[in-house]
Design an enzyme around this catalytic site. Structure first.
Site, PDB file in Angstrom:
ATOM      1  N   ALA A 162       0.764  -1.243   0.000  1.00 45.95           N
ATOM      2  CA  ALA A 162       0.000   0.000   0.000  1.00 45.95           C
ATOM      3  C   ALA A 162       0.799   1.300   0.000  1.00 45.95           C
ATOM      4  O   ALA A 162       0.248   2.344  -0.350  1.00 45.95           O
ATOM      5  CB  ALA A 162      -0.954   0.006   1.179  1.00 45.95           C
ATOM      6  N   ALA A 163       2.067   1.300   0.431  1.00 45.10           N
ATOM      7  CA  ALA A 163       2.775   2.582   0.556  1.00 45.10           C
ATOM      8  C   ALA A 163       3.127   3.132  -0.825  1.00 45.10           C
ATOM      9  O   ALA A 163       3.396   2.355  -1.730  1.00 45.10           O
ATOM     10  CB  ALA A 163       4.053   2.388   1.368  1.00 45.10           C
ATOM     11  N   GLY A 189       0.442   5.146  -0.475  1.00 41.02           N
ATOM     12  CA  GLY A 189      -0.967   5.306  -0.094  1.00 41.02           C
ATOM     13  C   GLY A 189      -1.870   5.853  -1.176  1.00 41.02           C
ATOM     14  O   GLY A 189      -3.020   6.194  -0.899  1.00 41.02           O
ATOM     15  N   GLY A 190      -1.398   5.920  -2.420  1.00 43.74           N
ATOM     16  CA  GLY A 190      -2.247   6.426  -3.505  1.00 43.74           C
ATOM     17  C   GLY A 190      -3.527   5.618  -3.619  1.00 43.74           C
ATOM     18  O   GLY A 190      -4.639   6.153  -3.554  1.00 43.74           O
ATOM     19  N   LYS A 191      -3.362   4.295  -3.754  1.00 42.24           N
ATOM     20  CA  LYS A 191      -4.565   3.470  -3.952  1.00 42.24           C
ATOM     21  C   LYS A 191      -5.337   3.306  -2.655  1.00 42.24           C
ATOM     22  O   LYS A 191      -6.562   3.160  -2.671  1.00 42.24           O
ATOM     23  CB  LYS A 191      -4.197   2.141  -4.575  1.00 42.24           C
ATOM     24  CG  LYS A 191      -3.692   2.393  -5.986  1.00 42.24           C
ATOM     25  CD  LYS A 191      -3.447   1.211  -6.791  1.00 42.24           C
ATOM     26  CE  LYS A 191      -2.770   1.633  -8.076  1.00 42.24           C
ATOM     27  NZ  LYS A 191      -1.480   2.349  -7.861  1.00 42.24           N
ATOM     28  N   ARG A 238       8.400   2.837   4.937  1.00 42.96           N
ATOM     29  CA  ARG A 238       7.345   3.199   3.982  1.00 42.96           C
ATOM     30  C   ARG A 238       5.955   3.073   4.634  1.00 42.96           C
ATOM     31  O   ARG A 238       5.042   3.823   4.323  1.00 42.96           O
ATOM     32  CB  ARG A 238       7.434   2.308   2.735  1.00 42.96           C
ATOM     33  CG  ARG A 238       8.670   2.606   1.884  1.00 42.96           C
ATOM     34  CD  ARG A 238       8.786   1.688   0.678  1.00 42.96           C
ATOM     35  NE  ARG A 238       7.683   1.753  -0.251  1.00 42.96           N
ATOM     36  CZ  ARG A 238       7.523   2.657  -1.210  1.00 42.96           C
ATOM     37  NH1 ARG A 238       8.426   3.606  -1.350  1.00 42.96           N
ATOM     38  NH2 ARG A 238       6.486   2.624  -2.019  1.00 42.96           N
ATOM     39  N   CYS A 288       2.861  -1.291 -12.596  1.00 46.25           N
ATOM     40  CA  CYS A 288       3.232  -0.217 -13.524  1.00 46.25           C
ATOM     41  C   CYS A 288       4.342  -0.743 -14.430  1.00 46.25           C
ATOM     42  O   CYS A 288       5.317  -0.052 -14.710  1.00 46.25           O
ATOM     43  CB  CYS A 288       3.617   1.058 -12.778  1.00 46.25           C
ATOM     44  SG  CYS A 288       4.905   0.814 -11.586  1.00 46.25           S
TER      45      CYS A 288
HETATM   46  N1  SAM Z   1      -0.092   0.979  -3.947  1.00 44.05           N
HETATM   47  C1  SAM Z   1       0.885   2.018  -3.726  1.00 44.05           C
HETATM   48  C2  SAM Z   1       0.279   3.359  -4.095  1.00 44.05           C
HETATM   49  O1  SAM Z   1      -0.654   3.403  -4.891  1.00 44.05           O
HETATM   50  O2  SAM Z   1       0.725   4.378  -3.533  1.00 44.05           O
HETATM   51  C3  SAM Z   1       2.169   1.754  -4.483  1.00 44.05           C
HETATM   52  C4  SAM Z   1       2.717   0.386  -4.208  1.00 44.05           C
HETATM   53  S1  SAM Z   1       4.251   0.051  -4.943  1.00 44.05           S
HETATM   54  C5  SAM Z   1       3.866  -0.226  -6.600  1.00 44.05           C
HETATM   55  C6  SAM Z   1       4.606  -1.542  -4.348  1.00 44.05           C
HETATM   56  C7  SAM Z   1       4.834  -1.639  -2.846  1.00 44.05           C
HETATM   57  O3  SAM Z   1       5.154  -3.001  -2.538  1.00 44.05           O
HETATM   58  C8  SAM Z   1       6.001  -0.803  -2.339  1.00 44.05           C
HETATM   59  O4  SAM Z   1       5.583   0.040  -1.301  1.00 44.05           O
HETATM   60  C9  SAM Z   1       7.004  -1.833  -1.816  1.00 44.05           C
HETATM   61  O5  SAM Z   1       7.687  -1.410  -0.667  1.00 44.05           O
HETATM   62  C10 SAM Z   1       6.128  -3.019  -1.506  1.00 44.05           C
HETATM   63  N2  SAM Z   1       6.871  -4.290  -1.544  1.00 44.05           N
HETATM   64  C11 SAM Z   1       8.164  -4.517  -1.837  1.00 44.05           C
HETATM   65  N3  SAM Z   1       8.479  -5.814  -1.705  1.00 44.05           N
HETATM   66  C12 SAM Z   1       7.360  -6.431  -1.304  1.00 44.05           C
HETATM   67  C13 SAM Z   1       7.045  -7.780  -0.964  1.00 44.05           C
HETATM   68  N4  SAM Z   1       7.950  -8.744  -1.062  1.00 44.05           N
HETATM   69  N5  SAM Z   1       5.798  -8.035  -0.567  1.00 44.05           N
HETATM   70  C14 SAM Z   1       4.870  -7.073  -0.492  1.00 44.05           C
HETATM   71  N6  SAM Z   1       5.105  -5.780  -0.799  1.00 44.05           N
HETATM   72  C15 SAM Z   1       6.337  -5.471  -1.184  1.00 44.05           C
END
Ligand code: SAM
Length: 451
Positions: free
Chosen positions: A109-110, A112-114, A137, A229
């Protein structure tokens, strides 16, 4: 911009891919700037702004302003979000019932956009669990949800594996997976250097692990919204097809307007930057079959003791009277919506909870030291005195500087900018103490050097 040849060659295998237009979009046009408004804190809006077609809260800005020096950004009136990502709204509003409470999870989630978007879409008496595995994060995620005024949200810091314990629990799960990031090359060209075919493979394996855990936590009949993305098939359609083949997932389609130029693929949808006003994005919606064996979540005895009468009377003047559940952890008082208590106790017993509900403040004998989170949400009582600030003072407040304002009211007051609350001050007879949280303050002195 030198796009990786291996990526272009791979994408050229697809008939939907226009190599020339794709390269041109990366070299000749900039990524559009867009924001999404917070429906609970609607700021005044320039009527000439162009809306994002697929979100009733999304708007494009003609240029990128300084968000850091806009107090309304800090007040949680809007979130700066890439337009393609707002497609989540079409999936949620078309596929989920609007008239019954839902349990929603955003697993990656970080920042936090979605999560903030999903929160704005949830029907009454629902809740959101926003999870992020990386702790630093997860703190940013918490701050963004507090700013959004999200009272019905819990922030957790767990590996997706730990959600398996909550089997068949959530009605909706967003997995916006960590990916190779090719969809954001235009916004962040430095990401090109990190890209390789082996990075794509590595991401695909990780996505599979995350999806497998998410699937277990989804209730039969529930919807998994999977997004990346990335442009690579391995991270997108192949992932969805893996869930279809291995877990009997049912792909579900959504209606999109033709003029949005979003391309339907098998299964899911793609935003190509040469076709949409937005960056590269993939998403698909998968339903868990209803015949999957559903175990009811466990029942738990109450962990938290409700506040006593005396403590209730201390916090009463600060809050809107609602049927919330108030409890104390050491001296800190939290408010949870009553309908969340049972499920959140269950979640607290298996997850690492960073934050949930509203941190109301610290009880100091017969007084409350109010928390920033209380000032940001609609639990705050209307009877709290408010001091309206002009732009320079609002910025000084957000920089956590001392304020040179004359103020009639003494004691705790909220400060506002254009009627939106920024945070707390305590006006003493001889000075004003600024209670804006240190970790949120604007560090820059001015716009010199840009953003
Ligand atoms: N959904 C967020 C938004 O809209 O703001 C962006 C999410 S970003 C594409 C993917 C997130 O997955 C990152 O915050 C990252 O730290 C986290 N991530 C990294 N490795 C991961 C793992 N093994 N399992 C779950 N999440 C992970």
């Amino acid at each position: 911009m030198h796009l990786p040849g291996e990526l272009l060659d791979q994408l050229s295998l697809s008939t939907a891919f226009d190599r020339e237009a794709f390269v041109r979009a990366h070299n000749e046009s900039a990524a559009p700037t867009s924001i999404r408004l917070n429906p609970t804190k609607m700021p005044p809006l320039d009527a000439s702004l162009q809306p994002v077609g697929w979100s009733r809260f999304g708007y494009y800005l003609p240029q990128r302003p300084s968000f850091t020096f806009d107090p309304l950004f800090h007040a949680g009136c809007y979130y700066v979000q890439e337009a393609s990502s707002m497609l989540l709204e079409q999936a949620f509003t078309q596929l989920m019932p609007q008239d019954k409470p839902l349990r929603a999870l955003d697993l990656c989630a970080a920042p936090g956009g979605k999560s903030t978007h999903l929160y704005s879409l949830l029907p009454k008496d629902s809740f959101l669990i926003a999870n992020e595995v990386i702790r630093s994060r997860a703190m940013v995620l918490r701050d963004n949800l507090i700013r959004w005024g999200a009272r019905q949200a819990m922030v957790t810091n767990n590996d997706p594996e730990q959600f398996r314990t909550l089997e068949n629990f959530f009605d909706w799960i967003t997995v916006d997976a960590p990916c190779s990031g090719s969809g954001l090359f235009r916004k962040d060209p430095s990401a090109i250097e990190q890209w390789s075919l082996s990075a794509v493979q590595h991401c695909a394996l990780r996505q599979q692990r995350i999806l497998s855990a998410a699937w277990q936590a989804l209730r039969p009949g529930g919807i998994l919204f999977y997004a990346t993305c990335s442009f690579s098939v391995e991270e997108n359609e192949a992932m969805a097809n893996w869930l279809i083949a291995e877990k009997n997932a049912e792909p579900v389609s959504i209606q999109l307007q033709k003029e949005w130029n979003i391309v339907a693929t098998e299964p899911g949808y793609r935003c190509w930057p040469d076709r949409v006003q937005g960056e590269g994005f993939y998403c698909c919606c998968l339903r868990k079959p209803v015949d999957a064996a559903a175990k009811e979540p466990r029942n738990l005895a109450s962990i938290f003791r409700a506040l006593g009468k005396q403590e209730q009377s201390v916090i009463a003047p600060w809050i809107v009277q609602r049927d919330d559940f108030y409890f104390q952890l050491q001296q800190t008082v939290y408010a949870w919506p009553r309908h969340c208590v049972h499920d959140w106790q269950l979640c607290s017993s298996v997850l690492n909870v960073l934050y949930a509900g509203v941190r109301v403040g610290q009880l100091m004998r017969d007084k409350l030291v109010p928390d920033h989170a209380l000032s940001q949400c609609d639990l705050l009582s209307d009877s709290i005195p408010a001091v309206s600030l002009a732009l320079p003072e609002a910025i000084a407040f957000l920089q956590r500087r001392s304020l040179s304002i004359t103020n009639e009211s003494k004691g705790w007051c909220v400060v506002t900018y254009k009627q939106f609350v920024l945070g707390w001050i305590n006006a003493l007879p001889n000075r004003i103490n600024n209670y804006y949280p240190k970790e949120l303050r604007i560090i820059k002195d001015s716009l010199d050097g840009g953003e």
